[in-house]
Design a protein around this motif. Sequence first.
Motif, PDB file in Angstrom:
ATOM      1  N   TYR A   1      -4.308  -0.970  -5.588  1.00 43.63           N
ATOM      2  CA  TYR A   1      -4.336  -0.346  -4.265  1.00 43.63           C
ATOM      3  C   TYR A   1      -5.617  -0.712  -3.516  1.00 43.63           C
ATOM      4  CZ  TYR A   1      -3.919   3.141  -0.605  1.00 43.63           C
ATOM      5  OH  TYR A   1      -3.810   3.746   0.616  1.00 43.63           O
TER       6      TYR A   1
ATOM      7  N   ASN B   1      -5.414  -2.558   0.018  1.00 43.22           N
ATOM      8  CA  ASN B   1      -5.807  -1.669   1.114  1.00 43.22           C
ATOM      9  C   ASN B   1      -6.960  -2.262   1.934  1.00 43.22           C
ATOM     10  OD1 ASN B   1      -5.809   0.601   2.723  1.00 43.22           O
ATOM     11  ND2 ASN B   1      -7.116   1.782   1.338  1.00 43.22           N
TER      12      ASN B   1
ATOM     13  N   ARG C   1       0.834  -1.199   0.000  1.00 46.99           N
ATOM     14  CA  ARG C   1       0.000   0.000   0.000  1.00 46.99           C
ATOM     15  C   ARG C   1       0.874   1.256   0.000  1.00 46.99           C
ATOM     16  NH1 ARG C   1      -2.691   0.825   5.796  1.00 46.99           N
ATOM     17  NH2 ARG C   1      -0.715   1.866   6.169  1.00 46.99           N
TER      18      ARG C   1
END
Lengths: 505, 505, 505, 505
Positions: free
Chosen positions: C195, C199, C130
């Motif tokens: 992402y 995440n 991340r």
Amino acid sequence: MQPLQQEPTNYRGFRQPGIRLTEPMLPNVGRPDSDLERPRMYAIHLFDKAHATMLTECGLIPREDGIAILRALRDMERSDADDIRFEVGGGMHSGEQYLIRKLGESVGGRIHLGRSSGDLGEVAMSIFTRDQLLKLIRTINDFRLSLVSLAKNHITTIMPGYIMGQHGQVTTFGHYLLSWVSTLERDVERLRTCYRHVNRSPAGAAMMTGSDFPIDRHRVAKLLGFSEVEKNTFDAILSRDRLLETMSALTILYSSVARWSDDLLLWSSSEFAFLEIPDRFCGTSSIMMQKRNPYPPQWAKGAAAEAAGGLMMCLMVERGPTGLVILERRYSRRAITSAFTSLLGDLDLLQQMVTATKLNAATLHDRAGEYWAQATDVAGLLVRERALAWRTAHQIVGILVRLSYERGLRPYQVTPEMLDEASTAYMGRPLHLEAHKLQEALDVTRFVERRSLYGGPAPEQVLQQVAEYIATLSADAEFVETAERTIHDGLTELERAIDHLIQSE
Amino acid sequence: MQPLQQEPTNYRGFRQPGIRLTEPMLPNVGRPDSDLERPRMYAIHLFDKAHATMLTECGLIPREDGIAILRALRDMERSDADDIRFEVGGGMHSGEQYLIRKLGESVGGRIHLGRSSGDLGEVAMSIFTRDQLLKLIRTINDFRLSLVSLAKNHITTIMPGYIMGQHGQVTTFGHYLLSWVSTLERDVERLRTCYRHVNRSPAGAAMMTGSDFPIDRHRVAKLLGFSEVEKNTFDAILSRDRLLETMSALTILYSSVARWSDDLLLWSSSEFAFLEIPDRFCGTSSIMMQKRNPYPPQWAKGAAAEAAGGLMMCLMVERGPTGLVILERRYSRRAITSAFTSLLGDLDLLQQMVTATKLNAATLHDRAGEYWAQATDVAGLLVRERALAWRTAHQIVGILVRLSYERGLRPYQVTPEMLDEASTAYMGRPLHLEAHKLQEALDVTRFVERRSLYGGPAPEQVLQQVAEYIATLSADAEFVETAERTIHDGLTELERAIDHLIQSE
Amino acid sequence: MQPLQQEPTNYRGFRQPGIRLTEPMLPNVGRPDSDLERPRMYAIHLFDKAHATMLTECGLIPREDGIAILRALRDMERSDADDIRFEVGGGMHSGEQYLIRKLGESVGGRIHLGRSSGDLGEVAMSIFTRDQLLKLIRTINDFRLSLVSLAKNHITTIMPGYIMGQHGQVTTFGHYLLSWVSTLERDVERLRTCYRHVNRSPAGAAMMTGSDFPIDRHRVAKLLGFSEVEKNTFDAILSRDRLLETMSALTILYSSVARWSDDLLLWSSSEFAFLEIPDRFCGTSSIMMQKRNPYPPQWAKGAAAEAAGGLMMCLMVERGPTGLVILERRYSRRAITSAFTSLLGDLDLLQQMVTATKLNAATLHDRAGEYWAQATDVAGLLVRERALAWRTAHQIVGILVRLSYERGLRPYQVTPEMLDEASTAYMGRPLHLEAHKLQEALDVTRFVERRSLYGGPAPEQVLQQVAEYIATLSADAEFVETAERTIHDGLTELERAIDHLIQSE
Amino acid sequence: MQPLQQEPTNYRGFRQPGIRLTEPMLPNVGRPDSDLERPRMYAIHLFDKAHATMLTECGLIPREDGIAILRALRDMERSDADDIRFEVGGGMHSGEQYLIRKLGESVGGRIHLGRSSGDLGEVAMSIFTRDQLLKLIRTINDFRLSLVSLAKNHITTIMPGYIMGQHGQVTTFGHYLLSWVSTLERDVERLRTCYRHVNRSPAGAAMMTGSDFPIDRHRVAKLLGFSEVEKNTFDAILSRDRLLETMSALTILYSSVARWSDDLLLWSSSEFAFLEIPDRFCGTSSIMMQKRNPYPPQWAKGAAAEAAGGLMMCLMVERGPTGLVILERRYSRRAITSAFTSLLGDLDLLQQMVTATKLNAATLHDRAGEYWAQATDVAGLLVRERALAWRTAHQIVGILVRLSYERGLRPYQVTPEMLDEASTAYMGRPLHLEAHKLQEALDVTRFVERRSLYGGPAPEQVLQQVAEYIATLSADAEFVETAERTIHDGLTELERAIDHLIQSE
């Protein structure tokens, strides 16, 4: 209740519902390999004949049944055996399929005694790979011969050599071409090692342990033209290094071919303009009508990438415990078949193209001296004439080159005075070199001639290399001939053995 | 104006601003290779010594300078030469860097005459690869010897063999182990071909054309222990098939090692429970305290994947025209160094582990007969006793197996009556086989004994294979010894030549 | 008998002989991951703190023990926590190792309640990936901004565009640079999807099923700055598509970077001479002192190949049933760490280099019209002026181009008469075109101006594209800021929660 | 002299000798792409129609010619347009080929105005990829729905979960299946990002700069059902990240499918016996008649490796400067076409198979508790009942497990006394736990029930996950419908626009 045994006339193979399994296969679950195996059908056919011969000779099946089987297999050859096999279906088992349809299960059903899909597949791959390897080595040998001849014509064709895309040193086209020959020589060595490994018969290993019948593995190997028997039956079927070795030998060869293709593409660009590839090797564009696009190097590069991807796939397919991976290998076989086909075609095209390509010798010569590829020898001159250490000379000439660029001068335009300027900048004193010596050091033809060390580009050295490469080439040509003779002898004995059995009837 | 020539005491190499280039390098643009090249520093050192010896012997540098250089290089060896080289910086050029610092540019600056970073890099890779290959072959040979001994102890250890994850046939652990030996034998053949290719000296080829000084390439080759000189200087530096060949030979070997590792992992599972890997090879879990996790097979599998990825990277790095790709090759060197290190470690661990692992022979034996791996021989019985065609027998036994599963019977529980039921279902008539014959056909020990064909698992066959594998092993051991002796002789001559020069002073 | 419980002062971890296992590990069997995990140690530290906070808040461990643990973890931060963790050993388990040494097993041994090496590893990878992704997107955004600015300065810098290495059409450097921006825009979209997937907090999933203690997964996720919790605990640990997605997004980006690097290398060759890369980005040679070698493009190309090889390795590592592959993944982690590091460095260098590079605008302009890249528009002229079908015009101009080469004429030298010759050859009649119209069609600046279609190279079109690319860039910049704020908020809350607990004591 | 213009009746394309090039192509140099492009012929046909419509509407070609062209293209559709295109040859240019043959060059030769092979190829790939992606997402969505339903039926089907091939923890088949759903959800997200990138029209970009004619790119995009126009024309044709992204999204998906296939293969082994795959998915062997071999997982694994190899090939193909690589891309197109076809087939088969497979729930349940997969919860019990630190509890239970193995006891057979023995060994004192509590801790059903944390395997948690997965699934189903509607609307407008032009005649 109706017996499950099928009518021979329309025999559909051993996987029918009611035997081991209760349901027919769903569509798309079984995927016949007839198409994929077509290039190897001739090898399956040979194995069918050799196996049936051995079974008959050893008395493992009734003599009259063996003879009927051999007759029927011979019958297939009257028209195109591959087509007939394709029609009866069954891929690797097309022989049995055909025989049962023709002779009934009680006779035709005997062909598969003491073997399995395992050795069928491996024998076919071994024969196919063996034959393709010989074809490939022969093609490379032809290519080497062309290159050596071409090199002899270009022992004085000066050209620049590049490092990191920059002008590095001066060489000749002949010297450059011999670097191809040298690489191809190693390729053939790799292919020969590979040949030794695939030229061992897996026949009789069945799926891993062979048979409880006293199969004569040496006899079958002999009749198929193999040099040896692959000993351990477990290894013969379930190891896959032979396939990986083949695929990687092809990939390595293709990697060099792709590099040379890139050389030719670059040198045929307008900016380089080193060579002109004849129109018959070129396409043009549907809108950019000015374009002359050389095709063969692009095909070769694409196929080289495909081979590398294929190698990766083969490596990935094989992950997992021994024997788990079976059907997946069809993908590997496809990759190897495709790589052989592409390579044989692309090498042939490349050989034609290289031979036909016209060099712009004047451009090559001019370019060789235009961007300081000869600089090294100015430093050499300082070492010789002024007893400087190499590093000192190197740095002085480094300054000289920079000055020449800053002042927009070509190499041939620099003077002893500029050299003194560089020398003074470096070590505080001039060198007072004679102008004619400087000019000689800058001469690209002399550059090449001075490189008369072993293996270097000086013309007489290149000719000596030519002689040495031809010697190895002869040895490799002999290898192919011997190998082909061995195969031929085996296959001849096979036919003779069949004749003998049939006539003895 | 201050001369640009540097003070020797703190010599920082040939790329200083003011020579060819005007600016210092930005950080991260130059990336010293000292770290990467550390495993090859000893080879650089050897090349420095051999090159300086040859230059002196041939009179290409002043005798006293040559002797001073050789003395200084010898001095480095009093402590750890690699460390000293690391400290003076310069990676491949650490020799020159050290010599200039110690002897000044006018003497130390002579070492690089007639060579370039190109042959430094290639000579180092060739020596390193050559030495690692011998080490690897020696390690494999040791492994083969262990396996052969182990196999001899397991010629009657019955076990099931798997195809597509299903019970296929019955074999022995000894027979299975010999399949490893057989594969490793081919690996050694590949590595030997590879050895032949890297055991040729590129020294003197400089970057592609060699030098204008009459360098004696054969002398340097001899002093470095090489068997031959790599002829064509262009090829010697700019071809990359040798590197690809090495990387792919390692990858192929690792691919087999990974497969065997998967076998061991699977067989050490609770469900299979074929073998017990001793605790010293195992880890456990930070929460699942019951776990005994065998580590070596996992390391080997990971490193095998890394090798395959590394091979792919090497192939990709090489795309593009000849000579364009230079710095990129550092990535390839890293991959090859890593693959050698991993392989040597993993093979050693695997050998220890396999030797120490306890087989659950009873489980192996029971399992071998529990899921019809012996079914083939019931069909063989029908062929022999009732003269059925193989396919007919195969289908009947297929039905028998299905019936046994449907009725929850183990193989040993089926009866001649059930066989008749199957036979009738298939072809409308019973077979009337004797029960004891059926039982014998079902016996897994007899299954193995019956496979006495060449290469099969019958104990006496396995022993014969053992004998043949030992013969090849001896030849390969001899190869290593001869190769090591040649290297040793070369390096001895190098030291003697240095002694001779120094003493002649 | 001595109890097995270790003295805290020198705690050596949970795998001691006498617990589950009876023997100590052999050397080289356990391979500590401290080195490999160093770039992720900060994430492990964060997880230790967040987990201990949650355990304390939820009353799963005694409040005073929780506080002691949190205090100790805070203590680590006074010096370099990573170093301390490295010293106490234990890699991922360095937190527990440290806590037990400091607080004894009865307190420090509580930290691992309700988690496993599984979520330690995955949480660390998620946080690391991340953070690196955000850093990378930020770097790309900066790069896009530079490129857009540069493009604006080059909307009239004419240059040739190449197809198959041949002159294809005329464009501008500005238009070309925007093709980079366009690609990078898609790269960011891919990285943003990636992402979204990393995440999500795997924390609390332990090794696959989570814990029998009522762990609050949402709380830990919040305290670590994650946006969501990865729902299914089995998936959270044992699926590997997130890693493959990351690795392939990086590889795809690198593939474009490598292509652009090849452009720059080619164009900086002496033959092309389109651009001059400043000396601070260049190296030179130890013998070929004339060389100016641009380094950054070579590094980028090497690392791009490494990423591709790494992707292949990751894919290969994952073969096999779920959960089998665990230790092997260290190799994957190494590859991903290395790819991020290289990319961040290489993108930064490339941005600096492209910005600093000097274009030879005159050369670019001349070259654009020298090899018929403008030919298409002569055909366009015929379509417009003589109402010819495109194909007819195309063929006539094809003949014209050939004639010009055969006669050694440059494009600007051809005449309406030659065009008539071509036209007559093709369709039997002349075209009688006016010379000034032909010249205008041949003008490379007009070529570009005429391409005012949407997305084309006409200056005003390029400016419009610039505006559109800036809009997307702003949105992507905002994304990074929002994402960073979310993380920052989470981590702030973590510190506040710890403060709160400690103060409440 | 005969004009070079060809007779329309047998038009053979624009590369005839006498135009730009002087020689006909050698065989095997030009390699028609008709075969390769067959799956994309419908897209070429659409582009022909949309482009001709736009040219006519914009007045770029004479209205009557435009209408004649559109009529002729419509005529093709009366029989199979793909077949007709195949017959007239020309691959991507089959439209022009057909039109010139039918309408003469003066009309049919107008179709190619303002476009090139470049946008033909890219438009076809974009349409094809877009359509295949939607088909694939739809297939995955169906699969997710099946899996969710299946999972609901198995929320209490206890099974062991494996780590490193060892029994790790206890879970349920429902929880396990949802891990598939979770992964597939991310796959769809990746495919949607990819869809966004390919759903942009490159039409009008020609080969890199578009046309000097005022082509309306937005109109063509609309008529082809694209959502957007790919802005920068250079990028639209010469960037290749879209292709790499597609290929890697497919490869990542396939990697998971291969892993699940390995699970199913392993679990259908005799040793695991967790599930029974129906006969209709199985083959058998030509000699080992006992074998029931599940085929679909093997196909999927093979094709997954092929996809990975294909990805590697695509990455390698793209090495080199922009625009150099054109023909090589045919290899990439072949790989992508093959990956889509395989995936669609294999996912469909896998869905059928998983749904039809019978679980041996009793075996799964028994096995879950047989090898200490529940051990963690005994430690949890010690933490709860005796306030031990986790690590202390963990070590004590580690000893307990070892003792149980040493004494040949199953987990359920251990007693509080043995626990005391372990505890004493570890920390010198017993624990005096109640037997019924120990038994409860050992209960595998309770193990699962206790894991009621978010995302865990407790039945009510699994049901909640089901609800959440269904919500995302609905959103993804809606995405497909919207996307398909947009395409449908565009294509409808195309037909309406053609009608309008034709009727206006």
